[in-house]
Design an enzyme around this catalytic site. Structure first.
Site, PDB file in Angstrom:
ATOM      1  N   ASN A  95       1.399   3.576  -2.287  1.00  0.00           N
ATOM      2  CA  ASN A  95       0.937   4.416  -3.400  1.00  0.00           C
ATOM      3  C   ASN A  95       0.647   5.856  -2.799  1.00  0.00           C
ATOM      4  O   ASN A  95       0.517   6.926  -3.449  1.00  0.00           O
ATOM      5  CB  ASN A  95       0.007   3.771  -4.361  1.00  0.00           C
ATOM      6  CG  ASN A  95      -1.220   3.535  -3.522  1.00  0.00           C
ATOM      7  OD1 ASN A  95      -1.249   2.247  -3.116  1.00  0.00           O
ATOM      8  ND2 ASN A  95      -2.208   4.341  -3.686  1.00  0.00           N
ATOM      9  N   GLY A 143      -0.687   7.808   1.194  1.00  0.00           N
ATOM     10  CA  GLY A 143      -0.795   7.957   2.727  1.00  0.00           C
ATOM     11  C   GLY A 143       0.463   7.428   3.675  1.00  0.00           C
ATOM     12  O   GLY A 143       1.414   7.827   3.292  1.00  0.00           O
ATOM     13  N   GLY A 154       0.935  -1.279  -0.093  1.00  0.00           N
ATOM     14  CA  GLY A 154       0.038  -0.106  -0.175  1.00  0.00           C
ATOM     15  C   GLY A 154       0.913   1.162  -0.117  1.00  0.00           C
ATOM     16  O   GLY A 154       0.598   2.271   0.658  1.00  0.00           O
ATOM     17  N   GLY A 169       1.468   4.399   3.879  1.00  0.00           N
ATOM     18  CA  GLY A 169       2.425   3.531   3.096  1.00  0.00           C
ATOM     19  C   GLY A 169       3.479   4.273   2.168  1.00  0.00           C
ATOM     20  O   GLY A 169       4.634   4.064   2.257  1.00  0.00           O
ATOM     21  N   SER A 175      -4.582  -0.558  14.102  1.00  0.00           N
ATOM     22  CA  SER A 175      -5.182   0.834  14.294  1.00  0.00           C
ATOM     23  C   SER A 175      -5.778   0.864  15.738  1.00  0.00           C
ATOM     24  O   SER A 175      -5.772  -0.050  16.277  1.00  0.00           O
ATOM     25  CB  SER A 175      -6.681   0.819  13.258  1.00  0.00           C
ATOM     26  OG  SER A 175      -7.531   1.739  13.812  1.00  0.00           O
ATOM     27  N   TYR A 207     -14.096  -3.786  10.570  1.00  0.00           N
ATOM     28  CA  TYR A 207     -12.670  -3.184  10.494  1.00  0.00           C
ATOM     29  C   TYR A 207     -12.082  -3.379  11.866  1.00  0.00           C
ATOM     30  O   TYR A 207     -10.833  -3.777  12.030  1.00  0.00           O
ATOM     31  CB  TYR A 207     -12.891  -1.620  10.321  1.00  0.00           C
ATOM     32  CG  TYR A 207     -11.774  -0.771  10.420  1.00  0.00           C
ATOM     33  CD1 TYR A 207     -10.731  -1.150   9.274  1.00  0.00           C
ATOM     34  CD2 TYR A 207     -11.180   0.038  11.189  1.00  0.00           C
ATOM     35  CE1 TYR A 207      -9.542  -0.430   9.091  1.00  0.00           C
ATOM     36  CE2 TYR A 207      -9.994   0.730  11.538  1.00  0.00           C
ATOM     37  CZ  TYR A 207      -9.303   0.632  10.452  1.00  0.00           C
ATOM     38  OH  TYR A 207      -8.074   1.196  10.249  1.00  0.00           O
TER      39      TYR A 207
END
Length: 301
Positions: free
Chosen positions: A23, A25, A21, A27, A148, A173
């Protein structure tokens, strides 16, 4: 605000890293921080277009960066296997399990798993297992899995793991994020020759918060999430610091959780308290067995 920063990342020359991930934020900023300190970084991204844009940004910010793009869709185990085959043929010093989805309406992955559990946990479980030989071939490998604060609300619903009978996007989540810590800790317990830990960003401004509302056309919720990101959240660059600390700091510990020091909300990274459920080895061992059965990825002894 004082404390550990990206400037404190040690020299990573000669070390190879994979960031899922990468690409955007957290990451993206994780990959950029590693590349700036000399690591050879694979940006593991689902979207080739967004991945190329991120790679261009990293090369512009760090012209000497050794970074390449890799195609990875964690919601498709065939993609996970293909990625591991392409990038698991040489020693791997660092794996950052960062990619994830948040509070989506119920969908299923290519393999029929509920999307949040399938992407956030099962995809990374399979990826780590397939890359385990490459990790164990490195000198002092680390695996850092991003969770999280919602893990505190998480519970593994063994009787409805995929949310087929009842589905709440936030509870799904939270379950996936608790699973991330359970996995990180069990991985560290099982393999003495690697260090595995977890990190969370606090409240960081990324595109995750509004994605679920956008998918269902809930404009008001999307606007509220966007405003909260602007007014309250810390930057994605700050949110990436706990991950970078867990992945690179000499003092980072196996099995530990790292997050922002300010009430686990914002600020420089420190070791933080983890949800009590995440310390239950019986849950972790059961989740491990179930994950092997669901993914077909059996870890080497």
């Amino acid at each position: 605000m004082g404390g550990w920063s990206a400037a404190d990342i040690p020299d990573l020359s000669g070390r190879r890293a994979i960031v899922t991930g990468a690409n955007s934020g957290l990451g993206y900023h994780t990959a950029l921080g590693l590349a700036r300190r000399g690591a050879s970084v694979v940006l593991a991204c689902r979207s080739a277009e967004r991945g190329r844009a991120a790679l261009d940004r990293i090369r512009a910010a760090a012209p000497d960066a050794d970074a390449v793009l890799g195609s990875l869709d964690l919601a498709d185990l065939s993609s996970v296997r293909a990625f591991a085959k392409r990038h698991g043929d040489e020693p791997l010093d660092l794996l950052v399990n960062n990619a994830g989805v948040m509070a989506l309406p119920r969908r299923t992955t290519a393999d029929g798993f509920e999307t949040q559990f399938g992407t956030n946990h099962l995809g990374h479980f399979a990826l780590t297992g397939l890359l385990l030989p490459a990790l164990r071939a490195a000198g002092s490998p680390r695996v850092t899995t991003v969770t999280s604060g919602f893990a505190w609300a998480g519970a593994v619903r063994w009787d409805d793991l995929q949310g087929e009978r009842r589905y709440n996007k936030w509870l799904a989540y939270a379950q996936s994020k608790l699973a991330n810590i359970l996995f990180a800790r069990e991985l560290d317990r099982r393999y003495a020759d690697l260090l595995s830990n977890a990190a969370h960003p606090g409240y960081a401004s990324t595109n995750l918060q509004a994605a679920g509302a956008r998918m269902t056309g809930r404009r008001l919720e999307e606007r509220l999430m966007t405003y909260a990101n602007t007014l309250v959240a810390q930057s994605a660059a700050m949110g990436a610091l706990p991950t970078l600390y867990a992945a690179t700091a000499p003092g980072a510990e196996g099995g530990a959780l790292y997050g922002p020091r300010g009430f686990q909300y914002r600020g420089a990274p420190v070791k933080v308290a983890a949800p009590p459920r995440s310390g239950r080895r019986d849950l972790a061992e059961r989740l491990w067995r179930v994950s092997e059965d669901l993914t077909g990825v059996v870890y080497e002894s």
